[in-house]
Design a protein around this motif. Structure first.
Motif, PDB file in Angstrom:
ATOM      1  N   SER A 226       0.859  -1.175   0.000  1.00  0.00           N
ATOM      2  CA  SER A 226       0.000   0.000   0.000  1.00  0.00           C
ATOM      3  C   SER A 226       0.898   1.228   0.000  1.00  0.00           C
ATOM      4  O   SER A 226       2.042   1.168   0.433  1.00  0.00           O
ATOM      5  N   GLY A 227       0.376   2.344  -0.488  1.00  0.00           N
ATOM      6  CA  GLY A 227       1.159   3.573  -0.439  1.00  0.00           C
ATOM      7  C   GLY A 227       0.908   4.332   0.847  1.00  0.00           C
ATOM      8  O   GLY A 227       1.557   5.325   1.128  1.00  0.00           O
ATOM      9  N   CYS A 228      -0.049   3.875   1.641  1.00  0.00           N
ATOM     10  CA  CYS A 228      -0.432   4.586   2.861  1.00  0.00           C
ATOM     11  C   CYS A 228       0.142   3.889   4.072  1.00  0.00           C
ATOM     12  O   CYS A 228       0.064   2.655   4.169  1.00  0.00           O
ATOM     13  N   VAL A 229       0.731   4.663   4.993  1.00  0.00           N
ATOM     14  CA  VAL A 229       1.299   4.055   6.195  1.00  0.00           C
ATOM     15  C   VAL A 229       0.490   4.371   7.445  1.00  0.00           C
ATOM     16  O   VAL A 229       0.920   4.069   8.551  1.00  0.00           O
ATOM     17  N   GLY A 230      -0.639   5.000   7.279  1.00  0.00           N
ATOM     18  CA  GLY A 230      -1.528   5.233   8.407  1.00  0.00           C
ATOM     19  C   GLY A 230      -1.044   6.281   9.399  1.00  0.00           C
ATOM     20  O   GLY A 230      -1.427   6.254  10.566  1.00  0.00           O
ATOM     21  N   CYS A 231      -0.242   7.251   8.944  1.00  0.00           N
ATOM     22  CA  CYS A 231       0.286   8.249   9.872  1.00  0.00           C
ATOM     23  C   CYS A 231      -0.726   9.331  10.212  1.00  0.00           C
ATOM     24  O   CYS A 231      -0.540  10.067  11.169  1.00  0.00           O
ATOM     25  N   GLY A 232      -1.770   9.463   9.374  1.00  0.00           N
ATOM     26  CA  GLY A 232      -2.818  10.428   9.687  1.00  0.00           C
ATOM     27  C   GLY A 232      -2.513  11.873   9.359  1.00  0.00           C
ATOM     28  O   GLY A 232      -3.348  12.755   9.587  1.00  0.00           O
ATOM     29  N   ARG A 233      -1.338  12.158   8.799  1.00  0.00           N
ATOM     30  CA  ARG A 233      -0.986  13.560   8.529  1.00  0.00           C
ATOM     31  C   ARG A 233      -1.979  14.232   7.592  1.00  0.00           C
ATOM     32  O   ARG A 233      -2.329  15.398   7.752  1.00  0.00           O
ATOM     33  N   CYS A 234      -2.413  13.491   6.566  1.00  0.00           N
ATOM     34  CA  CYS A 234      -3.303  14.106   5.575  1.00  0.00           C
ATOM     35  C   CYS A 234      -4.605  14.544   6.222  1.00  0.00           C
ATOM     36  O   CYS A 234      -5.205  15.539   5.812  1.00  0.00           O
ATOM     37  N   ILE A 235      -5.023  13.829   7.264  1.00  0.00           N
ATOM     38  CA  ILE A 235      -6.263  14.173   7.960  1.00  0.00           C
ATOM     39  C   ILE A 235      -6.035  15.417   8.813  1.00  0.00           C
ATOM     40  O   ILE A 235      -6.866  16.329   8.841  1.00  0.00           O
ATOM     41  N   THR A 236      -4.913  15.450   9.514  1.00  0.00           N
ATOM     42  CA  THR A 236      -4.603  16.589  10.386  1.00  0.00           C
ATOM     43  C   THR A 236      -4.454  17.873   9.594  1.00  0.00           C
ATOM     44  O   THR A 236      -4.985  18.920   9.965  1.00  0.00           O
ATOM     45  N   TRP A 237      -3.717  17.795   8.504  1.00  0.00           N
ATOM     46  CA  TRP A 237      -3.319  19.023   7.822  1.00  0.00           C
ATOM     47  C   TRP A 237      -4.236  19.426   6.679  1.00  0.00           C
ATOM     48  O   TRP A 237      -3.984  20.424   6.008  1.00  0.00           O
ATOM     49  N   CYS A 238      -5.302  18.669   6.435  1.00  0.00           N
ATOM     50  CA  CYS A 238      -6.278  19.109   5.447  1.00  0.00           C
ATOM     51  C   CYS A 238      -7.085  20.243   6.052  1.00  0.00           C
ATOM     52  O   CYS A 238      -7.692  20.077   7.105  1.00  0.00           O
ATOM     53  N   PRO A 239      -7.114  21.406   5.413  1.00  0.00           N
ATOM     54  CA  PRO A 239      -7.820  22.545   6.030  1.00  0.00           C
ATOM     55  C   PRO A 239      -9.311  22.323   6.186  1.00  0.00           C
ATOM     56  O   PRO A 239      -9.943  22.999   6.993  1.00  0.00           O
ATOM     57  N   VAL A 240      -9.866  21.380   5.421  1.00  0.00           N
ATOM     58  CA  VAL A 240     -11.284  21.124   5.600  1.00  0.00           C
ATOM     59  C   VAL A 240     -11.540  19.761   6.226  1.00  0.00           C
ATOM     60  O   VAL A 240     -12.664  19.287   6.256  1.00  0.00           O
TER      61      VAL A 240
END
Lengths: 375, 286, 160
Positions: free
Chosen positions: A341-355
């Protein structure tokens, strides 16, 4: 496994610096825990923790002096091995012709990464796969990566957006995570503060030998194992990865893409903070005289409007299809391209998405209302 | 999967460096298409390529463009690139004259599978600039003419003046026992040939559909319609090869721009056997 | 003798592929063998559409005369194809001209004769209509592709 007391941890830093490594690790700056050059364990975010949720990141004081009591910040180790801007070559005019000078005369940096989380170990392993495809290799990445020393840190307290357990990339640095030289698990309680230390390589063994340490007792090891097992069950989020590549392939025209397409601002934050995103662009520039030219590589994002521009048009014309590309690539196509998978489950994209777009939520919606129902 | 630790121990070749080569000849094919002949001896010990591969052509300080090689693979001292002037870099390439120097790196990509056609009939269906990446195929087929059965070229252009390599096509038809059918989208009264889309030419030839390999190259919609028509007439997906195009920056699978579903057009393509990308062709805005 | 030959030619033409013997008999009365040398006009824009052509050999170009501009050729019909369907649709006038661009042989079917037979024999009429609908669909699809002007790559701010 060994045990090293908190007071002796500094010795590892001293040894690494003496051996010529540039130490890079987490440190507090501008209200966030970023990665920067550090010089001693004093620079670590002692007594800090991070509170993360969709579109939100805050630092808070802990009630103890833990050195690694947080998870991941907006940056990842790709900032160092795969820098945002890199000069590829310079060239200068030579009558009708030109000569090209390549950039790799400077020796590659010798980094020691301090505090690499298991998800980040997996991200490094993924980039090893990306930047060497059997025929071509990214020269800077290979040269620097070869000599990078890794001090991994297990996550005893997963974050609010973490889902490494779902992706099989943590919270403990064991296979199939990438390899490390040393790994530390911080065990802090009233009256005790030490680290359970695992050695992952000969180089790691050599560094450890120069610091005060002892064998860990079976009880101490068991406490660590229990702590990590408990951590695996206290993830902030989860993502069902069963057949996910096929699931997404079956739902290419799912209405959820329209929905997320309306919310997504194509700001590209997610691709910048994601530790596995690797898209780049090439810029050719000259100086004002026109006699000297340079080629630079810089980070790019599949969310930009020109990303898929060809003669005659733009292949992905809407935010909807760009978000779809990002998610289908990360969770789906990556398997076919790189075997994981290309995703490692770090959650950064969720935290730093402005919406606050949440990849785990998007996957859940599509799975629950999939065009093709699982039997 | 190869062992990634291999790379960490070997000295990698830097794929992003370009090599200066001299332009030996410039021919204008029509108003906005030109062919550059490049001298490869100065920078390459022995440059060789497979039909269907491309190079990244660099204009000093301006940028690079991915252009298919359009010459005979047997010629090793010089190669040709047929270029459509359509953007900044190709416009800069259009200003090149004999003696100018441009940068070249390559060759990259997967080429046309000629082995698949041995002992079979070959149908080349192409339109516009699409004939350029297929020209090396035609040369290669003609070099070993007896290895193949019928060779049919179906070629479509916007108008008679836009057609490429007309003299060569006529010569091949007369001298080399191949069938050439040409059509245009529109013409004036001086044109006596076919007028209509390339797919309409299929009505005039009777392909032995079970023994034919098709090589298709052109604008994406043209390829889709052509493939539909070929399959409707009885070719199986396995008998069809096509060449895809996407935005390219690095050409070596690192920058991510050329991704088409799970494939990288620069290294998994640009030529694909149809079965590999069949499911992707029907998707919109992929 | 000639009638039998004509029947054979009709049977061979793809437009009438698999047509029943009965319908073939209906048709034959309207059919005649025709030939046009290079540059001869089969049909003229604006004129009464009184014939339907099944092209056997050669090539016919469809022309439109644009006032103020040169004559534009927009499509060709070759062996196995047909020319014109305006004969079936009131007011039965040609919308374009058709000129032979090489020696062309065809079977001409008299339009009024055909129309009458379609009226009196609905089964025959339906059969003709089905086949014509197929021709129109293919022609429309091809025209749409031509409209797209696929080979025109005028950039919208392209960068390379």
């Amino acid at each position: 496994m060994y045990l090293i007391e908190n007071k002796d941890l500094e010795q590892l830093f001293v040894t690494l610096r003496r051996k010529g490594f540039i130490l890079v690790g987490p440190t507090v700056k501008d209200g966030a825990i970023i990665l920067d050059e550090i010089f001693s364990s004093e620079n670590l975010p002692k007594g800090w923790t991070d509170i993360q949720s969709p579109a939100s990141y805050r630092l808070e004081r802990r009630s103890d002096d833990a050195l690694f009591g947080y998870v991941v910040g907006p940056q990842s180790w790709k900032n160092f091995l795969y820098p945002p801007r890199l000069k590829l070559f310079s060239a200068k005019k030579n009558g009708k012709s030109f000569t090209v000078e390549t950039n790799h005369k400077a020796p590659p940096p010798k980094y020691a990464f301090i505090g690499v989380r298991p998800c980040e170990l997996s991200a490094l392993k993924i980039h090893d796969e990306v930047f060497y495809d059997g025929k071509f290799a990214d020269a800077f990445y290979s040269d620097a990566r070869k000599q990078t020393f890794i001090v991994a840190v297990n996550c005893t307290e997963p974050g609010g957006n973490c889902f490494c357990a779902s992706m099989n990339t943590g919270p403990r640095a064991i296979p199939p995570c990438g390899t490390f030289d040393i790994s530390l698990t911080e065990m802090i309680d009233v009256g005790t503060h030490h680290f359970i230390l695992e050695v992952g390589s000969e180089a790691g063994e050599k560094i450890v030998n120069e610091a005060e340490h002892r064998d860990a007792t079976p009880q101490e090891i068991e406490r660590m194992v229990e702590t990590m097992a408990s951590a695996a069950t206290s993830m902030g989020k989860s993502l069902d990865t069963k057949n996910i590549a096929q699931l997404l392939n079956d739902n290419v025209e799912h209405p959820e893409w329209d929905d997320v397409g309306k919310r997504c601002m194509a700001c590209a934050n997610c691709t910048m903070v994601c530790p596995t995103c690797f898209c780049s662009t090439v810029e050719d520039v000259t100086d004002l005289t026109g006699e000297h030219a340079e080629r630079w590589r810089r980070w790019d994002s599949c969310f930009t409007s020109d990303f898929t521009k060809v003669a005659g048009g733009n292949m992905r014309m809407s935010t909807r299809t760009r978000y779809r590309q990002w998610m289908m690539h990360k969770l789906g196509y990556w398997h076919e391209q790189f075997g994981t998978s290309g995703c490692v489950g770090c959650g950064r994209c969720i935290t730093w998405c402005p919406v606050g777009i949440d990849i785990t939520q998007e996957a859940k919606v599509i799975r629950e209302s999939s065009v093709v129902q699982e039997t | 999967m190869k062992d990634p630790s291999e790379a960490l121990h070997s000295a990698p070749v830097d794929p992003m460096t370009t090599h200066p080569v001299t332009v030996r000849k410039v021919i204008w094919e029509n108003d906005d298409t030109f062919t550059l002949t490049l001298d490869m001896n100065e920078a390459f010990e022995k440059f060789s390529f497979l039909p269907g591969q491309f190079n990244m052509l660099y204009v000093f300080g301006v940028g690079e463009a991915a252009i298919s090689i359009s010459s005979d693979p047997v010629k090793i001292n010089t190669i040709e690139h047929t270029i459509h002037r359509v953007g900044t870099v190709t416009a800069a390439l259009a200003h090149m004259k004999k003696g100018n120097v441009i940068g070249v790196r390559g060759p990259y990509g997967a080429g046309w599978n000629l082995d698949a056609a041995k002992g079979k009939d070959v149908c080349i269906a192409t339109g516009g600039i699409g004939l350029a990446p297929l020209r090396p195929v035609i040369y290669s087929l003609l070099k070993n003419r007896d290895d193949y059965g019928r060779i049919v070229i179906l070629y479509g252009g916007r108008s008679p003046l836009d057609l490429l390599f007309r003299v060569e096509l006529e010569k091949w038809e007369d001298e080399e026992n191949i069938e050439v059918l040409v059509t245009v989208d529109r013409a004036d009264s001086s044109w006596k040939g076919h007028i209509g889309v390339v797919t309409s030419l299929l009505s005039y030839i009777k392909l032995d559909t079970r023994n034919t390999i098709a090589y298709v190259c052109g604008p994406e919609i043209m390829m889709k319609y052509t493939i539909d028509e070929l399959v409707r007439r009885g070719l199986s997906d396995e008998q069809v090869f096509l060449s895809m195009e996407r935005n390219m920056k690095c050409a070596v699978g690192f920058c991510g721009h050329c991704q088409y579903g799970p494939t990288f057009i620069c290294k998994d393509g640009p030529v694909f056997p149809l079965p590999r990308i069949r499911s992707l062709l029907d998707r919109k805005e992929l | 003798m000639e009638k039998e030959n004509l029947t054979d030619l009709l049977k061979q033409h793809p437009f009438l592929h698999n047509v029943s013997d009965e319908h073939m008999q209906t048709l034959i009365g309207c059919a005649s063998n025709v030939r046009f040398p290079d540059n001869a006009y089969l049909i003229r824009e604006g004129e009464l559409a009184n014939k339907f052509f099944l092209i056997r050999t050669g090539r016919v170009a469809l022309e439109i005369d644009v006032p103020g501009k040169a004559v534009l050729r927009i499509q060709t019909a070759g062996p196995g194809e047909v020319l014109g369907w305006s004969w079936l649709i009131s007011p039965y006038r040609w919308h374009f001209s058709g000129v032979a661009v090489m020696d062309t042989r065809a079977i001409a079917l008299d339009a009024e004769c055909l129309r009458n037979k379609c009226e009196t024999d609905p089964a025959f009429g339906y059969e003709m209509l089905k086949r014509l609908a197929l021709v129109m669909e293919k022609r429309l699809e091809a025209t749409r592709l031509q409209l797209l002007d696929l080979y025109d790559m005028t950039p919208s701010g392209a960068t390379s």
